[in-house]
Design an enzyme around this catalytic site. Structure first.
Site, mmCIF file in Angstrom:
data_model
loop_
_atom_site.group_PDB
_atom_site.id
_atom_site.type_symbol
_atom_site.label_atom_id
_atom_site.label_comp_id
_atom_site.label_asym_id
_atom_site.label_seq_id
_atom_site.Cartn_x
_atom_site.Cartn_y
_atom_site.Cartn_z
ATOM 1 N N SER A 148 18.812 60.168 58.986
ATOM 2 C CA SER A 148 19.030 61.481 58.379
ATOM 3 C C SER A 148 18.462 62.571 59.298
ATOM 4 O O SER A 148 18.838 62.621 60.468
ATOM 5 C CB SER A 148 18.387 61.510 56.984
ATOM 6 O OG SER A 148 18.862 62.597 56.251
ATOM 7 N N ASP A 323 27.887 56.326 52.526
ATOM 8 C CA ASP A 323 27.186 57.602 52.726
ATOM 9 C C ASP A 323 28.199 58.748 52.748
ATOM 10 O O ASP A 323 28.968 58.885 53.691
ATOM 11 C CB ASP A 323 26.411 57.539 54.049
ATOM 12 C CG ASP A 323 25.554 58.779 54.291
ATOM 13 O OD1 ASP A 323 25.687 59.761 53.540
ATOM 14 O OD2 ASP A 323 24.757 58.750 55.246
ATOM 15 N N HIS A 356 23.600 57.472 51.228
ATOM 16 C CA HIS A 356 22.828 57.983 52.361
ATOM 17 C C HIS A 356 21.465 57.285 52.466
ATOM 18 O O HIS A 356 20.926 57.114 53.552
ATOM 19 C CB HIS A 356 22.643 59.495 52.178
ATOM 20 C CG HIS A 356 21.964 60.172 53.319
ATOM 21 N ND1 HIS A 356 22.434 60.083 54.604
ATOM 22 C CD2 HIS A 356 20.834 60.933 53.374
ATOM 23 C CE1 HIS A 356 21.623 60.775 55.409
ATOM 24 N NE2 HIS A 356 20.661 61.298 54.684
#
Lengths: 379, 209
Positions: A148, A323, A356
């Site tokens: 991320s 995701d 995610h």
């Protein structure tokens, strides 16, 4: 030793940093933890980069017995094997877990920076990490790895410090956040701003009573929705109700914090929001999400291929099928640019259903462990 | 009734002769892109035996992970989406072994291979082999044989391609056949009698003209 055990966060002081915006920020404190030992050549260092809400405590236990955020990946015999690698994780610039950020004291005023903390970039965070790495006596990192926002930093590391790392693992990240991602961050910051409990003028922004504001909790709830997938929500919560079911005539708007929501997903979000409120600082949240929003290698360099031109590291790009916040197409854009620039790139789209958050949840760890371990060995 | 799980490609140990043929074709120290690389067995051999800098393309997750564990560079990509992203002539060799008959649009992929690699090596099972042809003729049904091991209604082998088909196809798309090797009963040969009827596998080295 088969466990890391209790780890103490360490701190290093620096004079300061010239920000990408042109301003100067100093003095600077960096909070970090290390796991494992240097080898003789000091070329076995792995820098781990945390996501938005993470901190320096990546593995082992802290003094309160809290487990690190990536303990499933880092440790003896694990994906990032501390018997082989010297692992470093630091709290990012602008954070609220020991590294200089809005909760730190501004030497000019004697009070906390609060909302007067300068705008920072992903590049500033990376520059601070580079200062730390240098101070630790590492001339070349074995790997820089993160997911991320940490993945954005890993990518930025490779572009910025081409000769100071042998490889980079970029997980569930992007070279530029999508408008959808910016939108969610905007709503989150709006929730914080709209919170009536928070005094909006800067001088008051560090007063202790503002912590009762629930804007940050709402921001976190929105975040959590985007980190999960529809499939996980269905599997984990479905339409299940908590034991404190409503009677069919009354309903909760979430106003009673101790009470939680009616559906389990509501209670889950309530819990996540409340605990985040306890452990995070809203100004950090604002400043870090702004840095994420602004991150854009294309705009910075004209185009993606130019952006990756200086990369010499072996690049490993990982995305997750479920995701939707940082979808595979965004990882592919990085891969395509690296291919066009004839860089050494591997790309794995991992089929995991956890959205995610797939790189953080324990269920995804066995798969990710094999991938990361294999790549690190081959560097 | 549960659906049968298909072994997508001829297993490596059953195609070892084919791999030896491919490895013999490749110049040491070159860059090789292996499309449908499986667990990376060919690339690992090329790395160890020919000092090749390899990259694999594979869709199956378990196999992709196996590649990574063996230190083979790999990309999770669907060959049916072509080779977009790979720059022109970025590899000395592009290999497609045991997979041509399973690609939805072979023309697009082979054109892409010719663009990306200086040379391409393609190995595929020959449907015109006389045993298959004879069974086809006598029984009137699509034969299930070692090289096409699945029944027509549940098979990854969506094209029943022949040596003759392939030669015409390369000619049609303006490619050049540089080498032909035919495998019959686990024995490779370059100049065999009646290859279209006798070969079980064809292995072609082609290039753009």
């Amino acid at each position: 030793m088969d466990q890391i055990g209790v780890v103490e966060t360490q701190y290093l002081q620096f004079d300061g940093l010239r920000l990408e915006s042109g301003g100067y920020l100093g003095p600077l404190t960096v909070a970090y933890e290390t796991y494992g030992k240097f080898n003789d050549k000091r070329d076995n260092a792995v820098l781990v980069l945390h996501a938005l809400s993470g901190d320096a405590h990546a593995a082992g236990l802290d003094e309160n017995g809290r487990t690190g955020w990536w303990d499933g990946m880092i440790g003896p015999g694990k994906g990032i094997d501390t018997n082989k690698y010297f692992v470093i994780c630091s709290n990012c610039l602008g954070g609220c877990k020991g590294t200089t950020g809005p909760t730190s004291i501004n030497p000019d005023t004697g009070g906390a920076y609060g909302r007067s903390f300068p705008l920072i970039t992903i590049g500033d965070m990376v520059n601070v990490q580079a200062m730390l790495v240098e101070k630790l006596g590492i001339s070349k990192l074995h790997t820089v790895i993160g997911g991320s926002m940490g993945g954005m930093q890993a990518l930025d590391w490779a572009c910025r410090y081409g000769d100071r790392l042998k490889s980079a693992v970029v997980i569930a990240a992007t070279a530029r956040l999508s408008p959808q991602g910016i939108a969610f961050n905007w709503v989150g910051r709006n929730a914080i701003r709209s919170d009536p409990v928070i005094p909006l003028n800067q001088s008051d922004s560090t007063s202790s009573d503002r912590k009762s504001g629930r804007g940050l909790a709402v921001a976190r709830m929105i975040g959590h929705i985007t980190y999960l997938s529809e499939e996980t929500m269905q599997a984990k919560f479905g339409r299940k109700r908590t034991l404190r079911d409503m009677d069919g005539t009354t309903y909760s708007l979430g106003e009673n914090e101790g009470f939680g929501g009616e559906f389990e997903i509501e209670s889950y979000l309530q819990h996540k929001g409340s605990s985040f409120m306890e452990r995070f600082d809203e100004d950090s949240y604002i400043i870090i999400t702004k840095a994420i929003d602004y991150f854009d290698l294309v705009r910075q360099c004209g185009d993606m291929v130019t952006a990756v031109e200086n990369i010499t590291a072996k690049m490993f790009i990982i995305s997750f099928t479920s995701d939707w916040l940082y979808p595979t197409s965004m990882s592919m854009a990085i891969v395509r640019a690296l291919q066009a620039a004839k860089k050494h790139v591997s790309f794995v789209e991992v089929d995991l259903p956890y959205g995610h958050d797939s790189f953080l949840v324990p269920q995804g760890m066995p798969t990710l462990t094999r991938i990361v371990r294999g790549f690190l060995k081959g560097v | 009734m549960s659906e049968q799980v298909l072994e997508i490609r001829t297993p490596f140990h059953e195609f070892e002769v084919g791999f030896n043929v491919i490895i013999d074709l490749i110049t040491p120290g070159t860059r090789v892109l292996d499309l449908g690389c499986g667990s990376g067995t060919l690339l690992a051999r090329l790395r160890d035996e020919k000092d090749v800098e390899g990259c694999g393309v594979e869709l199956d997750q378990e196999k992709v992970i196996r590649c990574t564990e063996r230190g083979i560079r790999v990309m999770t990509l669907d060959l049916d989406h072509g080779l977009e992203g790979f720059p022109d002539l970025s590899y000395e060799y592009v290999v497609l072994s045991r997979t041509l008959q399973q690609i939805i649009n072979p023309e697009r992929l082979v054109r892409e291979m010719l663009r990306v690699g200086s040379k391409s090596i393609i190995a595929f099972p020959n449907f015109a082999n006389w045993k298959i042809a004879l069974r086809y003729l006598l029984t009137g049904r699509t034969p299930i044989v070692k090289t096409f091991p699945h029944p027509w209604f549940n098979s990854p082998d969506i094209h029943r391609v022949t040596i003759s088909d392939f030669r015409h196809f390369i000619d049609d798309i303006g490619g050049k056949i540089e080498k032909e090797i035919f495998i019959t009963k686990d024995t490779p040969g370059t100049n065999i009698f009646w290859p279209n009827g006798r070969a079980e596998w064809g292995c072609f080295q082609i290039s753009a003209q």
